[in-house]
Enzyme design. Structure first.
Site, short mmCIF file in Angstrom:
data_model
loop_
_atom_site.label_atom_id
_atom_site.label_comp_id
_atom_site.label_asym_id
_atom_site.label_seq_id
_atom_site.Cartn_x
_atom_site.Cartn_y
_atom_site.Cartn_z
N ALA A 233 0.86 -1.20 0.00
CA ALA A 233 0.00 0.00 0.00
C ALA A 233 0.89 1.24 0.00
O ALA A 233 0.74 2.14 0.82
CB ALA A 233 -0.96 0.00 1.20
N GLN B 276 8.39 2.41 16.70
CA GLN B 276 8.87 1.24 15.95
C GLN B 276 10.36 1.40 15.62
O GLN B 276 11.15 0.47 15.74
CB GLN B 276 8.04 1.09 14.67
CG GLN B 276 8.62 0.11 13.67
CD GLN B 276 7.70 -0.14 12.50
OE1 GLN B 276 6.76 -0.90 12.61
NE2 GLN B 276 7.96 0.48 11.35
N SER C 3 -0.77 4.46 5.17
CA SER C 3 -1.65 3.62 4.34
C SER C 3 -3.06 3.63 4.93
O SER C 3 -4.05 3.46 4.21
CB SER C 3 -1.12 2.19 4.28
OG SER C 3 0.22 2.21 3.86
N GLY D 12 5.50 8.43 1.43
CA GLY D 12 6.37 8.17 2.59
C GLY D 12 7.32 7.01 2.29
O GLY D 12 8.52 7.10 2.51
N HIS D 13 6.75 5.89 1.77
CA HIS D 13 7.61 4.75 1.40
C HIS D 13 8.58 5.14 0.29
O HIS D 13 9.75 4.75 0.32
CB HIS D 13 6.76 3.58 0.89
CG HIS D 13 5.77 3.04 1.88
ND1 HIS D 13 4.41 3.24 1.77
CD2 HIS D 13 5.96 2.30 3.01
CE1 HIS D 13 3.80 2.65 2.76
NE2 HIS D 13 4.70 2.08 3.54
#
Ligand code: PAF
Length: 279
Positions: free
Chosen positions: A32, A153, A186, A36-37
């Site tokens: 998705a 994370q 996402s 950002g990715h």
């Protein structure tokens, strides 16, 4: 860009690269993909010779009432976008490849993984640390790229990687935001039109609390007030909005500490998380 689905193919490709003297960057994702990715992929392609992206919706990091079944999946669109951005390899394993029958080992990071998100999503960071340690061991990259959007994370992965002596640099990359401030995620796709107009208030609240914390004001009081204002603005509830030490994520009264403001809040059925640095 090659697409491989087995650990054996992944290892062969990366080991060929390494024997040719190429540096390798890894970008783990659950698909998705959004800007950002793509910023992580761009950073990896700039800083390393070969970029491997992984696409795996990891069942171990979803709670029983979370959105694993409906998490957005479109491998073809993701692969096309990655090809356009210069990724060299996509590792898209099935669940059986990652967790073959009988697989029993998990990696957990007590402390860092138990607070904030860990309190509201028990088991989440064990799922993340387990899959990320596997991906790092499977692919043996020189550098691995993660967004600061999932700030806790990133802290958990840094700790895990240091504790396990994994020979990889963990690189944190800045949050990419919509023009109105909403952090890309996402899960933003779940927001209704009306919720989408309210969503940027989360970053505004974080910035306000960061300003108070930066000017050594009473940030606990500011955080309580900002959480109440979010609910007044239309958020359903706030799980936490808090100022923490930027590395340990503990509460601190040390005036020289490097601080981060972190929040998670519900907007209807969508849970948004965001964070900003202080100073
Ligand atoms: O941030 C994500 O997309 C996931 O948590 C990650 C790091 C790919 C592990 O599944």
């Amino acid at each position: 860009m090659r697409i491989v689905r087995t650990v054996q193919e992944l290892r062969r490709e990366v080991s060929d690269w390494r024997s040719s003297g190429f540096s390798v960057g890894l970008v783990p994702t659950m698909g998705a993909l959004h800007a950002g990715h793509f910023s992580l992929v761009e950073r990896a392609t700039t800083e390393t010779d070969r970029t491997c992206v992984t696409l795996f919706v990891n069942p171990k990091q979803f709670g029983p009432n979370e959105d694993f079944a409906v998490y957005p999946r479109d491998e073809e669109a993701d692969a096309e976008a990655l090809r356009d951005r210069g990724a060299n390899l996509l590792f898209a394993p099935g669940i059986d490849e990652m967790y073959p029958e009988g697989s029993a080992t998990s990696v957990s990071v007590p402390g860092l993984g138990d607070v904030l998100e860990g309190e509201f999503r028990p088991g989440f960071f064990t799922g993340v640390a387990t899959v990320v340690s596997k991906l790092l061991i499977q692919s043996m990259p020189h550098r691995a790229y993660f967004g600061e959007k999932d700030y806790q994370q990133l802290c958990v992965i840094r700790r895990m990687s240091a504790d396990l002596d994994l020979p990889v640099d963990i690189v944190g990359c800045p949050i990419i935001r919509e023009p109105d401030g909403l952090a890309l995620s996402s899960r933003n796709a779940y927001l209704s039109e009306e919720e989408r107009t309210v969503a940027p208030r989360l970053q505004a609240a974080l910035k306000y609390v960061a300003d108070v914390a930066g000017s050594t004001g009473d940030h606990m009081d500011a955080a309580r007030g900002a959480a109440a204002e979010l609910v007044e603005a239309g958020f359903t509830s706030v799980d936490y909005l808090t100022v923490r030490d930027a590395s340990s994520l503990e509460q601190t009264s040390d005036p020289s500490a490097n601080l981060r403001v972190l929040a998670a809040a519900w907007l209807g059925k969508t849970r948004l998380i965001d964070n900003v640095a202080v100073g």
